[in-house]
Each structure stands twice: as C-alpha cells, then as structure tokens.
Design an enzyme around this catalytic site. Structure first.
Site, mmCIF file in Angstrom:
data_model
loop_
_atom_site.group_PDB
_atom_site.id
_atom_site.type_symbol
_atom_site.label_atom_id
_atom_site.label_comp_id
_atom_site.label_asym_id
_atom_site.label_seq_id
_atom_site.Cartn_x
_atom_site.Cartn_y
_atom_site.Cartn_z
ATOM 1 N N ASP A 205 -4.104 1.953 11.218
ATOM 2 C CA ASP A 205 -5.358 1.404 12.039
ATOM 3 C C ASP A 205 -5.120 0.954 13.283
ATOM 4 O O ASP A 205 -5.113 1.764 14.401
ATOM 5 C CB ASP A 205 -5.659 0.261 11.122
ATOM 6 N N GLY B 182 0.729 -1.233 -0.100
ATOM 7 C CA GLY B 182 -0.039 0.079 0.017
ATOM 8 C C GLY B 182 0.769 1.228 0.006
ATOM 9 O O GLY B 182 0.289 2.097 -0.657
HETATM 10 P P1 5GP Z 1 -2.964 -1.832 11.459
HETATM 11 O O1 5GP Z 1 -1.616 -2.860 12.031
HETATM 12 O O2 5GP Z 1 -2.608 -0.404 11.880
HETATM 13 O O3 5GP Z 1 -4.069 -2.385 12.192
HETATM 14 O O4 5GP Z 1 -3.170 -1.994 10.054
HETATM 15 C C1 5GP Z 1 -2.127 -1.649 9.110
HETATM 16 C C2 5GP Z 1 -2.600 -2.366 7.771
HETATM 17 O O5 5GP Z 1 -3.949 -2.651 7.724
HETATM 18 C C3 5GP Z 1 -2.258 -1.246 6.759
HETATM 19 O O6 5GP Z 1 -1.178 -1.086 6.107
HETATM 20 C C4 5GP Z 1 -3.166 -1.694 5.776
HETATM 21 O O7 5GP Z 1 -2.747 -2.680 4.772
HETATM 22 C C5 5GP Z 1 -4.430 -2.237 6.269
HETATM 23 N N1 5GP Z 1 -5.490 -1.362 6.726
HETATM 24 C C6 5GP Z 1 -6.158 -0.975 7.762
HETATM 25 N N2 5GP Z 1 -7.054 0.067 7.758
HETATM 26 C C7 5GP Z 1 -7.516 -0.113 6.334
HETATM 27 C C8 5GP Z 1 -8.316 0.327 5.530
HETATM 28 O O8 5GP Z 1 -9.235 1.365 5.969
HETATM 29 N N3 5GP Z 1 -8.094 0.235 4.232
HETATM 30 C C9 5GP Z 1 -7.337 -0.740 3.700
HETATM 31 N N4 5GP Z 1 -7.440 -0.768 2.473
HETATM 32 N N5 5GP Z 1 -6.244 -1.048 4.378
HETATM 33 C C10 5GP Z 1 -6.444 -0.875 5.703
#
Ligand code: 5GP
Length: 189
Positions: A111, A52
């Site tokens: 996130d 991403g």
């Molecule tokens: P975390 O570890 O902070 O929960 O998530 C990070 C990863 O989750 C991001 O790099 C992404 O790949 C995915 N992610 C989290 N939220 C979203 C979202 O709203 N849309 C998309 N497409 N990917 C997300």
C-alpha cells in the site's frame, strides 16, 4: 456430496470481486516459476509478513523447485482501522539470523510501502546478502515510498480489499478470492 464450489457465493460484505481463486492459483504458478529460476543456484529465505501473507506464502512455496526455507515476522499494521498509521512495530521477530542470507520478503499487499521500506532496511542492517520483494497485491498509485517489487501478483485500484489473507478487523481472511470491502462495513463501525 454436492459439487458446488465456494467461489460461486460472494460474501455479502464484498462489493465486488477483483481477483478470483483461479487467477490467484495461476499467478502463483507463474511467480513460483520465476522465483525458482532466479534462485536456482542459491538458497532463499522466504520471510512471510504475518498474518496476511500466510496464505500467499503457503500457495507460492508449493510452486517452488529451488531450495528455500521459510520464516515469519509480525509487524503492526492497521489494527481495526482501514487507514495506515505509518507506524511499524515488530510484534514477532525472525527465528533465524540473516547474515549472508538471500531474503525474499513475501507481503500480502503493498500500500503506502512504509512496512516494506522498514523491513528492507532492517534486514540489510542485519547483514542479509540480498533482499527482494514478492507482493501478492500492489495498490496502484498508493505508494509513498518507492519500493522495487521483483515479483508482483496483481496491480489493483487503490481501494480497501479483503480476502486471501487480507482482513478487516481480523475478518474475511479466509475468502478464497480478493474483493473490495463494501464501505458500509467500516462506515458503520
Ligand atoms: P503499507 O505499509 O504498504 O501501507 O501497508 C502494508 C499493510 O497494510 C499490509 O500488509 C496490510 O496488512 C495492510 N493493508 C494495506 N492495504 C490494505 C487493504 O486494502 N486491505 C487490507 N485488508 N489490508 C491492507
């Protein structure tokens, strides 16, 4: 040749646009200026988190005037689902050693914070001199881990977004804006 730009047509699976192509362009200029100032006297290694962040890294680095190198890492994320599993697995590691390096992790979206928490710890354990975070999007109120984001692009509501590198089941990454994915897309899946 016609002069219409792609931004006029919003993808039918996108419920509403949150960040336009122009807002992304402007914010990258501002973030690039701040990073260039902060790393004016030391080289920074920019680590993009695949897939991403590739779009963000590509635009952001074109705004930098400081010395930098780029490497990429791939970690497991959501797969085809739209909820975080909380499990972080390295799919592709860095090509360079981190000993004594100033690292700036570039993430598409923060996130829960689980991915970044893992990466920060991992990079410090490998001997990085410093580790900072640039996140294109920070989801409001979603963090389970406290992450200090030094360079924050946009704070967005806690909804599932796509575009500008962000996917759903590998689709929508190429949209030039960031928008909320219509829930019917994953409810039907
Ligand atoms: P975390 O570890 O902070 O929960 O998530 C990070 C990863 O989750 C991001 O790099 C992404 O790949 C995915 N992610 C989290 N939220 C979203 C979202 O709203 N849309 C998309 N497409 N990917 C997300």
């Amino acid at each position: 040749m016609n002069n219409e730009t792609s931004v006029t047509a919003i993808h039918p699976d996108v419920e509403r646009m949150l960040v336009s192509e122009e807002q992304l362009r402007q914010r990258n200029i501002e973030l690039g200026a701040a990073i260039s100032r902060d790393y004016a006297d030391r080289e920074v290694l920019i680590v993009g988190v695949l897939k991403g962040a590739a779009w963000f890294v590509s635009d952001l680095t074109r705004q930098l005037t400081c010395d930098f190198t780029v490497d990429y890492m791939a970690v497991s994320s959501y797969g085809a689902a739209h909820k975080s599993s909380g499990v972080v697995r390295i799919l592709k590691d860095l090509e360079v050693p981190l000993e004594g390096r100033h690292v700036l992790i570039a993430e598409d979206i923060l996130d829960t914070g689980l991915t970044l928490k893992y990466l920060i710890r991992n990079f410090l354990a490998r001997g990085a001199a410093s580790v900072e975070i640039a996140a294109c999007v920070v989801k409001e109120g979603a963090q389970e881990e406290k992450i200090d984001v030094r360079y924050e692009g946009f704070v967005l509501p806690n909804e599932f977004v796509v575009g500008y590198g962000l996917d759903y089941a590998e689709r929508y990454r190429g949209l030039p804006y960031i928008g909320v994915l219509s829930p019917r897309v994953y409810e039907d899946a």
